[in-house]
Design an enzyme around this catalytic site. Structure first.
Site: not given
Ligand code: KIV
Length: 271
Positions: A51-52, A90, A120, A122, A189
């Site tokens: 999602d970057s 993501d 993925k 978070e 991270e």
């Protein structure tokens, strides 16, 4: 007889095998067909449609604005290009937190509409139910702990996480929780290298680091950072393997000069 070269796909099982054999895992982000084709062809193990994309593709300040439809668009473009790498996508902010049914719907949309191989998400304890439900549908899940950019407004900064004992312990416990739930891998991270090393040694699933030192089982970087596209982002964990900013800037300047002077196109470059 097939004339196609046999390409062995990277799977979640092959990543586990790499860890067992003490061989490191390489992972990079990609968001479009052309770059995904380049990095897959170079032999990367895992491609993360991160999602970057919200930052490096769309120019947002954070990862929060990107939508599920936009992530599926990026993932679909990547999937069309890739023959070997495992493709992880993501689930963006707002599509899995606090509602495990929504999480499953989001994960299924990603898998069905893009053809990617895993998702993925978070977080730890607070998203446990979402992880369980996604896994129950047979969708592989990669966890993400430490600095979790979707929670940036809770943290307030992008500084190193888990430097204090209490938060370090939380990362350790949640990493174990994610493994026990059935995640096939975890991204850690921006946490101290000693903590990441400890977690990687404790877990049997591969731990991929970004700004988490060399003791983990593999590394991930945002492609735009390692290719030197963005000159203004220089945290110490990034190693720049190219200076594409300079290369592209120089090429475009030369093109402009040639167009203005009339030297492009020449006789051979026309019909
Ligand atoms: O979105 C992303 O690129 C990521 C990596 C930084 C791990 O989550």
């Amino acid at each position: 007889m097939s004339i196609h070269k046999e390409i062995k796909r990277v799977t979640t099982q092959s990543l586990e095998k790499l860890k067992k054999e003490g061989r490191k895992i390489s992972m990079l982000t990609a968001y479009d067909y052309s770059m995904a084709k380049l990095i897959d062809g170079a032999g990367i193990d895992v491609i993360l449609v991160g999602d970057s994309a919200s930052n490096v593709m769309a120019g947002h300040e954070t990862t929060l604005p990107i939508t599920l439809d936009q992530m599926i668009y990026h993932a679909t473009s990547v999937v069309r290009a890739v023959e070997r790498a495992l493709i992880v996508v993501d689930i963006p902010f707002g599509y899995y937190q606090g509602d495990s049914k929504l999480a499953l719907t989001s994960a299924i949309r990603i898998m069905k509409e893009s053809g990617a191989h895993a998702v993925k998400i978070e977080g730890g304890e607070e998203i446990k139910e979402s992880i369980i439900r996604i896994l129950s549908a047979g969708i592989p899940v990669m966890g993400h702990l430490g600095l979790t950019p979707q929670s940036i407004y809770k943290f307030g900064t992008y500084n190193v996480r888990a430097k204090e004992k209490e938060e370090a312990l939380k990362v350790e416990c949640e990493a174990e929780l994610l493994q026990s739930l059935g995640c096939f891998s975890i991204v850690l991270e921006k946490i101290p290298a000693s903590l990441a090393d400890k977690v990687a040694k404790k877990l049997s699933i591969p731990v991929i680091g970004i700004g988490a030192g060399g003791g983990v089982d593999g590394q991930v970087l945002v492609m735009h950072d390692m290719l030197g596209i963005n000159v203004d982002f220089n945290p110490r964990f990034i190693r720049k393997y190219a200076n594409l900013h300079e290369v592209v800037n120089g090429a475009v300047k030369n093109y402009i000069a040639d167009v203005k002077s009339g030297s492009f196109p020449n006789e051979k470059e026309q019909y």
